[in-house]
Write a protein that holds these residues in place. Structure first.
Motif, mmCIF file in Angstrom:
data_model
loop_
_atom_site.group_PDB
_atom_site.id
_atom_site.type_symbol
_atom_site.label_atom_id
_atom_site.label_comp_id
_atom_site.label_asym_id
_atom_site.label_seq_id
_atom_site.Cartn_x
_atom_site.Cartn_y
_atom_site.Cartn_z
ATOM 1 N N LEU A 131 -15.067 -68.443 9.029
ATOM 2 C CA LEU A 131 -15.952 -69.361 9.758
ATOM 3 C C LEU A 131 -15.776 -69.180 11.261
ATOM 4 C CD1 LEU A 131 -15.689 -72.596 7.591
ATOM 5 C CD2 LEU A 131 -17.658 -71.055 7.812
ATOM 6 N N SER A 132 -14.522 -69.041 11.702
ATOM 7 C CA SER A 132 -14.273 -68.784 13.125
ATOM 8 C C SER A 132 -14.964 -67.496 13.545
ATOM 9 C CB SER A 132 -12.772 -68.649 13.411
ATOM 10 O OG SER A 132 -12.103 -69.842 13.136
ATOM 11 N N PHE A 133 -14.842 -66.477 12.682
ATOM 12 C CA PHE A 133 -15.439 -65.180 12.996
ATOM 13 C C PHE A 133 -16.959 -65.310 13.095
ATOM 14 C CE2 PHE A 133 -16.780 -60.799 11.749
ATOM 15 C CZ PHE A 133 -16.231 -60.149 12.843
ATOM 16 N N GLU A 134 -17.538 -66.031 12.133
ATOM 17 C CA GLU A 134 -18.996 -66.223 12.149
ATOM 18 C C GLU A 134 -19.437 -66.990 13.389
ATOM 19 O OE1 GLU A 134 -20.116 -67.999 8.454
ATOM 20 O OE2 GLU A 134 -19.805 -66.148 7.336
ATOM 21 N N SER A 135 -18.531 -67.844 13.912
ATOM 22 C CA SER A 135 -18.893 -68.604 15.107
ATOM 23 C C SER A 135 -18.763 -67.740 16.363
ATOM 24 C CB SER A 135 -18.040 -69.861 15.226
ATOM 25 O OG SER A 135 -16.779 -69.527 15.758
ATOM 26 N N GLY A 136 -18.397 -66.500 16.191
ATOM 27 C CA GLY A 136 -18.440 -65.577 17.316
ATOM 28 C C GLY A 136 -17.110 -65.280 17.973
ATOM 29 N N VAL A 137 -16.012 -65.699 17.354
ATOM 30 C CA VAL A 137 -14.700 -65.426 17.932
ATOM 31 C C VAL A 137 -14.150 -64.121 17.352
ATOM 32 C CG1 VAL A 137 -12.394 -66.328 18.314
ATOM 33 C CG2 VAL A 137 -14.295 -67.907 17.999
ATOM 34 N N GLY A 138 -13.608 -63.302 18.216
ATOM 35 C CA GLY A 138 -12.904 -62.117 17.741
ATOM 36 C C GLY A 138 -13.819 -60.939 17.463
ATOM 37 N N ASP A 139 -13.192 -59.749 17.430
ATOM 38 C CA ASP A 139 -13.946 -58.535 17.148
ATOM 39 C C ASP A 139 -13.860 -58.152 15.684
ATOM 40 O OD1 ASP A 139 -14.495 -58.157 19.960
ATOM 41 O OD2 ASP A 139 -12.392 -57.598 20.156
ATOM 42 N N LYS A 167 -5.907 -71.793 9.293
ATOM 43 C CA LYS A 167 -5.160 -72.315 8.153
ATOM 44 C C LYS A 167 -5.386 -71.479 6.908
ATOM 45 C CE LYS A 167 -6.587 -76.522 8.020
ATOM 46 N NZ LYS A 167 -6.831 -77.943 7.769
ATOM 47 N N GLY A 168 -6.611 -71.053 6.717
ATOM 48 C CA GLY A 168 -6.924 -70.324 5.497
ATOM 49 C C GLY A 168 -7.966 -69.247 5.738
ATOM 50 N N GLY A 169 -8.191 -68.428 4.712
ATOM 51 C CA GLY A 169 -9.134 -67.327 4.827
ATOM 52 C C GLY A 169 -10.546 -67.803 5.137
ATOM 53 N N ARG A 170 -10.930 -68.885 4.481
ATOM 54 C CA ARG A 170 -12.267 -69.426 4.687
ATOM 55 C C ARG A 170 -12.478 -69.826 6.161
ATOM 56 N NH1 ARG A 170 -16.916 -70.343 3.364
ATOM 57 N NH2 ARG A 170 -17.008 -68.165 3.912
ATOM 58 N N GLU A 171 -11.506 -70.562 6.713
ATOM 59 C CA GLU A 171 -11.601 -70.999 8.107
ATOM 60 C C GLU A 171 -11.665 -69.796 9.038
ATOM 61 O OE1 GLU A 171 -9.435 -72.333 5.979
ATOM 62 O OE2 GLU A 171 -9.036 -74.452 6.415
ATOM 63 N N SER A 172 -10.896 -68.778 8.667
ATOM 64 C CA SER A 172 -10.842 -67.584 9.494
ATOM 65 C C SER A 172 -12.227 -66.942 9.591
ATOM 66 C CB SER A 172 -9.828 -66.613 8.889
ATOM 67 O OG SER A 172 -9.539 -65.586 9.780
ATOM 68 N N GLY A 190 -4.274 -65.768 1.406
ATOM 69 C CA GLY A 190 -5.096 -64.644 1.851
ATOM 70 C C GLY A 190 -4.432 -63.884 2.976
ATOM 71 N N ALA A 191 -3.797 -64.638 3.877
ATOM 72 C CA ALA A 191 -3.117 -64.002 5.004
ATOM 73 C C ALA A 191 -1.962 -63.145 4.515
ATOM 74 C CB ALA A 191 -2.615 -65.060 5.978
ATOM 75 N N MET A 192 -1.289 -63.612 3.450
ATOM 76 C CA MET A 192 -0.182 -62.824 2.908
ATOM 77 C C MET A 192 -0.703 -61.504 2.340
ATOM 78 S SD MET A 192 1.977 -65.957 1.187
ATOM 79 C CE MET A 192 3.497 -65.127 0.755
ATOM 80 N N TRP A 193 -1.845 -61.574 1.657
ATOM 81 C CA TRP A 193 -2.463 -60.331 1.172
ATOM 82 C C TRP A 193 -2.791 -59.416 2.347
ATOM 83 C CZ3 TRP A 193 -2.149 -58.947 -3.684
ATOM 84 C CH2 TRP A 193 -2.173 -59.891 -4.719
ATOM 85 N N ASN A 194 -3.358 -59.982 3.412
ATOM 86 C CA ASN A 194 -3.746 -59.166 4.575
ATOM 87 C C ASN A 194 -2.548 -58.433 5.160
ATOM 88 O OD1 ASN A 194 -6.249 -60.267 4.227
ATOM 89 N ND2 ASN A 194 -6.195 -61.575 6.045
ATOM 90 N N VAL A 195 -1.475 -59.189 5.377
ATOM 91 C CA VAL A 195 -0.288 -58.603 5.991
ATOM 92 C C VAL A 195 0.326 -57.557 5.064
ATOM 93 C CG1 VAL A 195 2.070 -59.106 6.742
ATOM 94 C CG2 VAL A 195 0.201 -60.611 7.445
ATOM 95 N N LEU A 232 -8.850 -61.530 13.799
ATOM 96 C CA LEU A 232 -8.642 -62.816 13.129
ATOM 97 C C LEU A 232 -8.017 -62.578 11.763
ATOM 98 C CD1 LEU A 232 -11.911 -64.874 13.737
ATOM 99 C CD2 LEU A 232 -10.010 -64.401 15.269
ATOM 100 N N THR A 233 -6.931 -63.252 11.501
ATOM 101 C CA THR A 233 -6.347 -63.273 10.159
ATOM 102 C C THR A 233 -5.623 -64.600 10.050
ATOM 103 O OG1 THR A 233 -4.915 -62.112 8.587
ATOM 104 C CG2 THR A 233 -4.234 -62.057 10.883
ATOM 105 N N PRO A 234 -5.682 -65.239 8.889
ATOM 106 C CA PRO A 234 -5.050 -66.566 8.816
ATOM 107 C C PRO A 234 -3.526 -66.487 8.924
ATOM 108 C CG PRO A 234 -6.406 -66.116 6.863
ATOM 109 C CD PRO A 234 -6.342 -64.864 7.641
ATOM 110 N N ASN A 235 -2.906 -67.649 8.997
ATOM 111 C CA ASN A 235 -1.454 -67.730 9.102
ATOM 112 C C ASN A 235 -0.822 -67.598 7.710
ATOM 113 O OD1 ASN A 235 1.230 -68.586 9.409
ATOM 114 N ND2 ASN A 235 0.672 -69.912 11.121
#
Lengths: 282, 196
Positions: B63-71, B56-61, B13-18, B4-7
């Motif tokens: 939250l998705s992860f906490e909801s159990g999506v992705g490794d 959309k953003g780092g926070r949502e990302s 935040g996604a730009m920092w990640n990439v 998981l990484t935002p767009n």
């Protein structure tokens, strides 16, 4: 033109009303749209074509259109069936069912997305079960389709319902006495009358699907070239400070929506004309 | 591995990640040779191919992860530390080479002078560099920039062998041009990733 003298007391009043309505629509719809078109054409037609043909944009537009078409076909069938059940049968809970049909209009689309996540998320029981059987719903095309189907439920139902109510059961009874099977009656007697409202509702739901953002952005996964739809792509362009690109792509969507809307209008207008069952009048 | 990484179009935040992934490879921080653009692109491409959701953003990302999506979710260190404080169970790995985000603060001359708030604004900026403020930062997972505080909380913030900043990658204008501009590296690699 001035044969209708009931509506307003004076010629001046009529002109004022007409002028008022035209400026109201112009102010609300035409002016913002014109501004968008101007922004989208800032780099000329070339710029617009380039923005639309950029691979991620084009993919997003194509994805949006084909998912829109797919859910519209589903709506055409399911919506007609729903209207049929609501009009032709009395059963406990019918009023509730009818109210439920309208609910998607009143729910913030973001909430629609959240609800889908609660049902189909990989850690939820249904989502987990489907996942174990190799079916991915969330963050994939099926989630986009479900979100679009949810928000567009009312269109076909509400377009078909009033027309269905108007159809005189005597026509169907006549067909029955002439030995037609119920399938034939539906195909030859009922469906011709419903074709236009079904088309009208379907086109409306397609136009609405083209524009959907709030629910899709939550459930689709938003991955360019895979699950990124056009409205979400637009959002990204705006957020990255490229509102010119966003405007250009919006024009493409707007053009399609306008076309569909004009088509829907044409279809509906004829629907209220001679093809409506006229029994009872004669 | 589902990532998981935002767009990056919608998320800083996604730009920092990439930029961190690409930069780490480019600077020889991974098993790839330093300065090898193709190798850095290959690494980034491999990550993009595994991305499951671009929120959309780092926070949502998160939250998705906490909801159990992705490794795996790529995010700021402080996001993880704060999430762990509030009871989230997650493991985190700090890559041996990664980006240090230096959050800037500045007094806007024109605005401060116009509103006669320069004294107050400057006092606030200096306050942020006091031990008290820096300890608060540390409490919320942000690495202190004042040495004495940094030393005191060093147990919470492991040393990163190869830490670089956006300047080391040529600065944001350069990074945006190379990675994020329309049809630049990110778009191109996303386009390739679909053909998996």
């Amino acid at each position: 033109m001035n044969g209708n003298d009931l509506a307003l007391p004076s010629r001046g009043g009529r002109i004022a009303l007409r002028g008022g309505v035209i400026s109201y629509v112009a102010l609300l719809i035409v002016i913002p749209m014109a501004a968008l078109v101007r922004a989208g054409l800032a780099d000329g037609l070339d710029g617009l074509v380039r923005a639309v043909m950029a691979p991620p944009a084009l993919h997003a537009i194509v994805l949006t259109i084909w998912t829109g078409v797919a859910i519209t076909l589903v709506n055409a069938v399911a919506g007609t069936a729903t209207a049929w059940v609501l009009v032709r049968y009395t059963f406990p809970g019918r009023a509730l069912l009818s109210a439920l049909v309208d609910l998607p209009f009143a729910i913030p689309t973001l909430v629609t997305g959240l609800m889908l996540g609660l049902v189909f998320g990989p850690t939820r029981s249904l989502g987990g079960w489907l996942g174990a059987h190799g079916i991915t719903v969330m963050y994939a095309i099926p989630a986009i389709a479900l979100a679009l189907m949810f928000i567009t439920v009312p269109f076909v139902v509400r377009a078909v319902e009033p027309v269905l109510e108007e159809i005189d059961p005597a026509e169907e009874e006549a067909a029955l006495t002439l030995g037609a099977s119920s399938a034939t009656i539906f195909r030859r007697v009922v469906l011709p009358a419903l074709a236009r409202p079904i088309a009208y509702g379907s086109l409306q739901s397609f136009a609405r699907a083209l524009a959907e953002f709030g629910s899709v952005v939550v459930v689709s996964g938003n991955i360019p070239f895979r699950t990124l739809t056009a409205p979400v792509y637009l959002y990204g362009e705006v957020e990255s400070g490229r509102s010119d690109v966003a405007a250009a792509v919006s024009i493409a969507l707007l053009a399609i929506a306008l076309l569909v809307s004009i088509l829907a209008r044409a279809v509906r207008h004829r629907a209220s004309g001679p093809t409506l069952p006229t029994s009872g009048d004669d | 591995v589902a990532v998981l990484t935002p767009n990056p179009r919608t998320s800083g935040g996604a730009m920092w990640n990439v930029a961190a992934i690409y930069g780490a490879a480019l600077r020889g921080g991974t098993s790839r040779p330093a300065g090898d653009t193709a190798a850095a692109e290959a690494l980034l491409s491999a990550v993009i191919r595994n991305v499951k959701i671009m929120d959309k953003g780092g926070r949502e990302s998160i939250l998705s992860f906490e909801s159990g999506v992705g490794d795996v979710a790529i995010t700021y260190e402080n996001e993880v530390l704060v999430a762990k404080q509030s009871g989230a169970k997650m493991d985190y790995v700090i890559p041996p080479a990664t980006l240090l985000i230096e959050n800037p603060i500045a007094v806007i001359d024109g605005y401060a002078d116009k509103h006669k708030t320069r004294d107050l604004a400057e006092a606030f900026v200096s306050f942020l560099h006091t031990g008290e403020a820096q300890r608060s930062y540390a409490k919320y997972g942000l690495r202190p920039v004042v040495d004495s505080v940094a030393k005191a909380v060093s147990a919470s913030f492991p040393v990163v062998p190869s830490l670089f900043t956006i300047r080391d990658l040529g600065g944001w204008p350069q990074v945006v041009k190379v990675l994020f501009a329309p049809n630049a590296t990110f778009d191109r690699l996303s386009s390739v990733a679909r053909a998996q």
